[in-house]
Design an enzyme around this catalytic site. Structure first.
Site, mmCIF file in Angstrom:
data_model
loop_
_atom_site.group_PDB
_atom_site.id
_atom_site.type_symbol
_atom_site.label_atom_id
_atom_site.label_comp_id
_atom_site.label_asym_id
_atom_site.label_seq_id
_atom_site.Cartn_x
_atom_site.Cartn_y
_atom_site.Cartn_z
ATOM 1 N N SER A 85 -6.652 -3.700 5.186
ATOM 2 C CA SER A 85 -5.255 -3.561 5.018
ATOM 3 C C SER A 85 -4.911 -4.161 3.871
ATOM 4 C CB SER A 85 -4.569 -3.757 6.325
ATOM 5 O OG SER A 85 -3.122 -3.702 6.233
ATOM 6 N N SER A 138 -0.172 1.398 5.973
ATOM 7 C CA SER A 138 -0.638 2.332 6.944
ATOM 8 C C SER A 138 -1.094 2.162 8.327
ATOM 9 C CB SER A 138 -1.322 3.383 5.967
ATOM 10 O OG SER A 138 -1.386 3.226 4.822
ATOM 11 N N GLU A 140 -12.165 -4.462 10.206
ATOM 12 C CA GLU A 140 -11.344 -5.426 10.527
ATOM 13 C C GLU A 140 -11.888 -6.398 11.362
ATOM 14 O OE1 GLU A 140 -7.668 -3.771 12.302
ATOM 15 O OE2 GLU A 140 -7.053 -2.895 10.466
HETATM 16 N N1 ADP Z 1 -3.767 -0.107 -8.232
HETATM 17 C C1 ADP Z 1 -2.598 -0.908 -7.820
HETATM 18 N N2 ADP Z 1 -1.793 -1.256 -8.869
HETATM 19 C C2 ADP Z 1 -0.885 -1.960 -8.693
HETATM 20 N N3 ADP Z 1 -0.271 -2.227 -7.408
HETATM 21 C C3 ADP Z 1 -1.076 -1.963 -6.250
HETATM 22 C C4 ADP Z 1 -2.241 -1.309 -6.741
HETATM 23 N N4 ADP Z 1 -3.151 -0.986 -5.479
HETATM 24 C C5 ADP Z 1 -2.224 -1.705 -4.266
HETATM 25 N N5 ADP Z 1 -1.276 -2.143 -4.832
HETATM 26 C C6 ADP Z 1 -0.276 -3.035 -4.252
HETATM 27 O O1 ADP Z 1 -0.696 -3.473 -2.852
HETATM 28 C C7 ADP Z 1 0.211 -2.906 -2.004
HETATM 29 C C8 ADP Z 1 -0.801 -2.723 -0.927
HETATM 30 O O2 ADP Z 1 -1.496 -1.390 -1.039
HETATM 31 P P1 ADP Z 1 -1.545 -0.102 -0.141
HETATM 32 O O3 ADP Z 1 -2.488 0.962 -0.831
HETATM 33 O O4 ADP Z 1 -0.624 -0.011 0.718
HETATM 34 O O5 ADP Z 1 -2.947 -1.010 0.803
HETATM 35 P P2 ADP Z 1 -3.802 -0.132 2.015
HETATM 36 O O6 ADP Z 1 -3.291 1.041 2.154
HETATM 37 O O7 ADP Z 1 -5.104 -0.603 1.613
HETATM 38 O O8 ADP Z 1 -3.191 -0.955 3.004
HETATM 39 C C9 ADP Z 1 0.748 -1.696 -2.488
HETATM 40 O O9 ADP Z 1 2.197 -1.681 -1.772
HETATM 41 C C10 ADP Z 1 1.343 -2.172 -3.966
HETATM 42 O O10 ADP Z 1 2.224 -3.269 -4.052
HETATM 43 MG MG MG Z 2 -2.497 2.215 3.530
#
Ligand code: ADP
Ligand code: MG
Length: 1107
Positions: A107, A161, A389
């Site tokens: 996550s 998510s 996890e």
């Molecule tokens: N390629 C990226 N560039 C900039 N920020 C990112 C990038 N990937 C993730 N983030 C940051 O990390 C946070 C978590 O990413 P997210 O995709 O929601 O994680 P996951 O879905 O794996 O839980 C995002 O809200 C964003 O702020």
């Molecule tokens: Mg996610």
């Protein structure tokens, strides 16, 4: 020319972990760290992309970047998620291979972001057009809706998510998107009723309360204050960087784009509101007769509002919170619920409500984004699923999630190896067995239908009798004890009996990514996922279409006594389907790693990354990839990249690329076991070999650069020299031309000079000849003239001689005759001869005189006084007479040329002469002055206009005269006008007429003999104008005035001449007196002017200066 680049260019660390040398966990992490520090967040493991979450926005997702990666080979540019997306999309479009993109990671590692980048990249590069754009927009806009309902702020991720998502994007044969299908997995529904410390409920609750209008909130019977709701944790109700109100608007807009109807949106929000209300329903115990406590709703207000919202009959729901009906074999047994059970029932209802709503939303979105065609579609699946996890306290959810990851790892290994294998076969390389860990055994431990953990759990749940988490663990202990990957304290395996890290209520599984300890508490409950039938029936009875739809099992008509499938079972089934689905597709992996737990940029926590690298099995991944050959490249690009390392291949290899590579590698003496020749690719076993090639290439490039520099410098100097040479030729050509021109001009000038001299000389010669000729001619003429002259003169002389002779003869003859006559007539001669000789002589003299006079005649001018002298005294009279006659004749001739006007003038002058010549001393001075007549020009002078009009006739004379005062002899200026008939005296200044005298009244005019200008106009006695007597006037132009007066008088036939008296003493009539005007000569006192003085009554004396 397209510039061929490579992943190997400007690498930071290594861009592909396969090339890591030596390969160890430390070097792996160090490489990641190094790249992360340089903002290189993507690294490859072969075709797998490792993505580090940068926790800051990087400028690597721009439209320019999209263009850069578009249609480029995977290894051509530095590692990027776009390269993977491009590879997948092109493979789908051009090779007709369905694709799946598997994004895993824990996550907050950036999975959801990565899936969005992939989707936006595909949207950017695939076809365009109104319909296509609409589909794209709907696909992209499904994200905000699902994120609002399925994401929440967690400790690890502000936008985590809380469900697994797999989305199939469907394309047509051209690669244009047609639509999509979304599948969701295991929403973390427990979050609806309870959130861990520092975390939030799903975003939608906060978004609704912050973003909805007052009106809407009122409709939904909600209050904006978060604190009013039990289900909303207050710890972190607001999240930094999240604007819930704005998000709410975005979500509503997205729902509209995706195709939700207004009433559907309303229903959804009503359900959300209902969940909030549900959380506020509280219970209190009420003692029953049988000694048991029965739960009762504490404050019915929230219940009432919720029922109103969903159209549920309040009493039905209220009852469902107090009683539970159990049906078995057509029998209904109703038991009461205690408070704890009531709360359980409430929360179960809330969780179910929400999770079913979420599933409905996914289905509803699917309905909208469904492809509208039945034709075959190409599919690209994007899987954004929770990663492995490992918490301190792991429960059922972690177990399920880790199971899912085991499955994914399995297909990863399977597919990677399969692909590797396929590639070797395709390339005709001998297959060498690859050693790797296959996790199928772990999957089997969990999912085996007979003795798998999930099957055990289901069995426990369905078993009659008391079922607890402990009984479930007991079961596991007996069944799985022998399994290599199962560990439990109380298992039959004595190995763990003394393992204190293993609590009694836990079991541990050795996952491929590490060991995970699961606490069995809640396993049974969560697997059962129980919702009391009374509640589902209450929901079904609701007068709300959506609620009814969500609880179909509540329909009393379709009572199903069978237990619903357990959560574990459901999940296993859906994972099974997913795996089947994925196995049919070409996989593309994105492995997300978070660099730190602080959500901070620039921090790289080694231990955390190490942990993730382990459980993601990345080392495993590299090893599998390197098991055969670490690196492969198609011959063309290999040759292109390294051709400079061998003389035969540099600069161009004419033959097939493969042979070129062979020549190259042989030349470089690379050991034969280090590479293998495939059909289209060269396979390099060890990264070392590749780096050897790269190093050689780098050195060679330096030499080449020097060579290029050398050639360039040479070329530059040569061109410069050639240019100079060319310029020199041009300059010298110009100079020569100029010099030749000058020379030519000089020669031409000289030629001209010579020419002109010659011409001059020739001309002079010719001239001389001509002159000579002319002179000769002239001489001839002259000579002939002289000759003729001589002849003529001679002839003349002769003739003269002859004439003289004849004359002499005649004279002689005459003399002789005379002599003879005289001799004969001597006797008669004396009587007549004398007279005859005299007459002859006189005649002769006269003749001579006249002829002489003719020659000496004076000029025709009348004033010419000259006259030739008289030759003979006796001709004096004749001579004078002739002079007079000539003068008269000449005057007549002169007069005959006169015009009438001039004639009159001369006549006047003549008259003046007749009147005054030798009579008045003033006259001579007047001779030279022409008589102009008008000196005043009264016609032109506006002053005299009146005077002019009074004078009828033409003015003959107009002049200013002095009128002598009779009393004192002083003069006063008067205008004197003379016309044919009269004369007028007028005032000089005003032009006023003083006197007008008809000429008929004028008797005479008196003037003196002196040089003065006095004159008296005497009037006839008795005439009208004579009343005042005569006029005594004075004028310098006296001669003209008097002459004109005289002539005018004479001109008319009816008048006599006016008499002119000239004497130095005359009488004038002044009124009654006669006064004598006397002129004396003398010097007057005042200058030499004329002075007039009244001496006495009878005498007026005028003294005139003596001449
Ligand atoms: N390629 C990226 N560039 C900039 N920020 C990112 C990038 N990937 C993730 N983030 C940051 O990390 C946070 C978590 O990413 P997210 O995709 O929601 O994680 P996951 O879905 O794996 O839980 C995002 O809200 C964003 O702020
Ligand atoms: Mg996610």
């Amino acid at each position: 020319m397209e510039v061929k680049t490579s992943l190997l260019d400007n690498m930071i660390g290594v861009g592909d972990m396969v090339l890591l040398e030596p390969l160890s966990e430390e070097s792996f992490i160090e490489n990641l760290n190094k790249r992360f520090d340089h903002n290189e967040i993507y690294t490859y493991i072969g075709s797998v992309v490792i993505s580090m979450n940068p926790y800051k926005s990087l400028p690597i997702y721009t439209a320019e970047k999209v263009e850069e990666y578009r249609n480029r080979n995977f290894y051509e540019l530095s590692p990027h998620i776009f390269a993977l997306a491009d590879e997948a999309y092109r493979s789908l479009r051009d090779q007709d291979k369905d694709q799946c993109i598997l994004i895993t990671g824990e996550s907050g590692a950036g999975k959801t972001e990565a899936s969005k980048f992939v989707m936006s990249y595909v949207a950017a590069v695939c076809g365009k057009g109104q319909e296509v754009n609409k589909v794209k927009e709907q696909l992209l806009q499904s994200n905000p809706v699902l994120e609002a309902f399925g994401n929440a702020k967690t400790m690890r991720n502000d936008n985590s998510s809380r469900f697994g998502k797999y989305m199939d994007i469907e394309f047509d044969f051209k690669g244009d998107p047609l639509g999509g299908v979304i599948s969701n997995y295991l929403l973390e529904k427990s979050r609806v009723v309870k959130q861990p410390r520092g975390e939030r409920n799903f975003h939608v609750f906060y978004q609704l309360l912050s973003g909805a209008s007052d009106d809407m909130l009122k409709k939904l019977k909600l209050d904006r204050d978060f604190s009013k709701y039990n289900y909303l944790s207050l710890d972190s109700a607001t999240v930094n960087g999240l604007d819930d109100a704005a998000s709410f608007r975005t979500v509503r807009n997205a729902m509209q784009i995706v195709g939700f109807m207004e009433d559907e949106v309303q229903s959804v929000l009503e359900l959300v509101a209902a969940v909030l209300k549900l959380g506020n329903i509280e219970f209190k115990p009420e003692s029953r007769v049988n000694g048991f406590d029965e739960s009762r709703v504490k404050d019915k207000n929230d219940l009432k509002e919720m029922c109103e919202l969903l159209g549920i009959e309040q009493s039905v729901l209220e009852r469902a919170f107090s009683f539970r009906t159990v049906e078995a074999k057509m029998e209904k047994v109703s038991t009461t619920l205690n408070v704890a059970q009531a709360y359980y029932a409430r929360d179960a209802l809330a969780k179910n409500l929400y999770s079913r709503l979420f599933s409905w939303l996914v289905n509803r979105i699917n309905e909208s984004i469904k492809a509208q065609t039945k034709k075959r579609k190409k599919v690209m699946g994007v899987l954004d699923i929770y990663g492995f996890e490992i918490f301190e306290d792991n429960s059922f959810e972690q177990f399920i999630i880790n199971y899912c990851n085991e499955k994914l790892q399995q297909i990863f290994i399977e597919l990677t190896l399969r692909e590797e294998q396929e590639e070797y076969i395709r390339e005709g390389i001998e297959w060498t067995n690859i050693e790797y860990f296959n996790n199928a055994i772990i999957c089997d431990l969990i999912e085996n239908n007979k003795n798998g953990i999930l099957a055990m759990l289901d069995e426990e749940c369905l078993r009659p009798g008391t079922v607890t988490d402990e009984t479930f663990l007991d079961k596991l202990n007996t069944v799985c004890a022998e399994h290599q990957h199962f560990e439990s304290r109380l298992s039959k395996n004595s190995k763990f009996l003394t393992d204190h890290s293993l609590p009694h209520n836990c079991f541990r599984i050795q996952h491929y990514a590490g060991k995970v300890l699961y606490r069995v508490e809640g396993f049974v409950d969560k697997n059962n996922d129980l919702l009391y039938r009374d509640l589902s029936q209450a929901m079904y009875k609701a007068n709300h279409s959506l609620i009814k739809l969500l609880f179909p099992e509540g329909n009393p008509a379709k009572v199903n006594l069978k237990r619903p499938p357990t959560a574990g079972f459901q999940f296993r089934a859906s994972v099974g389907t997913l795996m089947k689905n994925l196995l049919t597709k070409n996989p593309n992996y994105i492995r997300c790693i978070k660099p730190n737990d602080k959500k901070a940029a620039h921090i790289f926590t080694d231990s955390l990354v190490c942990h993730q690298v382990r459980y993601l099995g990345l080392m495993e991944n590299v090893r599998v990839r390197r098991a055969g050959y670490a690196f492969r490249q198609v011959y063309e690009s290999c040759l292109e990249r390294y051709k400079m390392l061998c003389k035969q291949t540099w600069p161009h290899w004419r033959g097939p690329a493969r042979e070129g590579v062979e020549v190259l590698l042989t030349d470089l003496q690379v050991p034969a076991e280090e590479f293998a020749y495939g059909r289209s690719k060269i396979f390099i076993r060890n990264p070392r070999t590749l780096f050897f090639l790269e190093e050689k290439r780098r050195q060679c490039l330096e030499d080449l650069a020097a060579l290029i520099q050398k050639i360039y410098r040479g070329w530059k100097c040569r061109t410069h020299f050639l240019l100079l040479k060319k310029s020199q030729v041009v300059v010298s050509a110009w100079y020569r031309r100029f010099a030749q021109q000058k020379k030519y001009q000089k020669i031409r000038c000289s030629a001209l000079v010579v020419q002109s001299f010659i011409r001059g000389w020739k001309a002079r010669k010719l001239l001389r000849e001509l002159k000579h000729k002319k002179r000769c001619e002239e001489a001839v003429t002259t000579i002939s003239a002289y000759w003729h002259g001589t002849q003529a003169r001679r002839e003349l002389k002769r003739l003269k001689e002859e004439a003289r002779r004849k004359h002499a003869i005649a004279v002689i003859w005459a003399y002789w005759l005379g002599l003879k006559v005289r001799r004969e007539y001597r006797k008669f001669f004396r009587a007549n001869a004398g007279k005859k000789i005299y007459d002859f002589t006189i005649q002769r003299i006269m003749q001579k005189y006249f002829l002489g006079l003719k020659k000496t005649m004076p000029s025709m001018s009348p004033v010419d006084k000259s006259w030739p002298a008289r030759p003979y005294g006796f001709l004096d009279g004749t001579h004078q007479e002739l002079r007079r006659v000539f003068h008269l004749w000449r005057c007549k001739k002169y007069r005959s040329q006169f015009t009438e006007e001039k004639k009159a003038t001369y006549e006047e002058k003549l008259a003046a002469s007749e009147l005054f010549k030798d009579k008045k001393a003033l006259y001579p001075s007047s001779v030279g002055q022409p008589f102009k007549g008008d000196y005043v020009e009264i016609t032109k002078n506006p002053k005299y206009q009146k005077l002019n009009s009074l004078v009828e006739d033409k003015v003959l004379l107009a002049d200013v005269v002095s009128k002598i005062n009779r009393a004192n002899g002083k003069g006063a200026p008067r205008i004197f006008l003379l016309t044919k008939k009269s004369l007028v005296l007028a005032d000089q200044k005003t032009g006023q007429v003083k006197a007008s005298v008809p000429l008929l009244d004028l008797s005479s005019v008196s003037v003196s003999t002196q040089s003065d200008g006095f004159f008296a106009l005497k009037l006839k006695e008795g005439a009208m104008s004579a009343a005042k007597g005569d006029f005594l006037l004075s004028s310098d132009r006296l001669i003209e005035i008097i002459t004109k007066l005289h002539c005018t008088g004479a001109a008319s036939a009816d008048r006599n001449h006016i008499n002119i008296d000239i004497s130095d003493e005359f009488l004038v009539q002044f009124k009654q007196d006669k006064v004598c005007v006397k002129f004396i000569q003398g010097t007057p006192k005042n200058g030499n002017g004329v002075a007039c003085k009244r001496k006495n009554n009878r005498l007026l004396e005028v003294s005139v200066p003596s001449p």
